[in-house]
Motif scaffolding. Sequence first.
Motif: not given
Length: 262
Positions: A237-249
């Motif tokens: 979930f930590e990896m999913l969160l980091v990747g999701g934040m990068a994609a959102a930005v």
Amino acid sequence: MPRVEKARKAYEKKDFEKIREAHEKERIEEEPWHDVARGRYIGDIIYGASDGIVTTFAIVAGATGAFLSSAVILILGFANLLADGFSMAAGNYLGTKSEIAYSEKERERETWEIENIPDAEREEIHQIFRRKGLTSHLADKLAEIITSNKKVWIDVMMTEELGIISSENISPWKSALATFFSFLTAGFMPLLFFVLSYAFNLTNVFVLSTITTALSLFVVGALRVKVTGRNWLRSGFEMLLVGGMAAAVAYIVGFLLKMLVG
């Protein structure tokens, strides 16, 4: 399963019976010496895959936010996949090669010092163990045992005095290839449905790509436990969160730039 892995799992479960089994004398004697190189390559693969997914999907998200066509997204995505993958692999190759060269140079220096000023090197061994809290008598005994074998003496000086782990059996080429192919394989996941859309009549391609990427991010994050030893669910979930934040930005930046430049 390797003995150390069994001991690790038993410790996590606080299974004292399994811990004792993993530390039986016969099991310890039968176990081959730990392959540091293999652990290094596992780390290269996992972190290469992590970076591949995040950077490629950031490209896809940014281009989608800017309302670019699927063709442009594929061009940008594959350009990033190959160029960034090569860059990471080359950086890993050069970094690993530099580490090995530094390790070899320091080993040569330690070997020369042991051969030419052995008394001073024995005193260094003595002081190393004194700083660890041993009495002078015990430190002398350990220094006597260690310095009776030249290779052991050099190895101890490398790890204890210089903090350098042996680079023996580590190949810069293998590290680079492990990084490159894991980056390529995992980084292709965000582009998969954009490629398939040319062969099949697919709709909501970005949504499908997002789902595929999210699953890939979670899997790669969970696999990081092979390196970090942390809880796989939390790591995923930590990896999913980091990747999701990068994609959102990336998506927001692409959208805003599209609004600004038209």
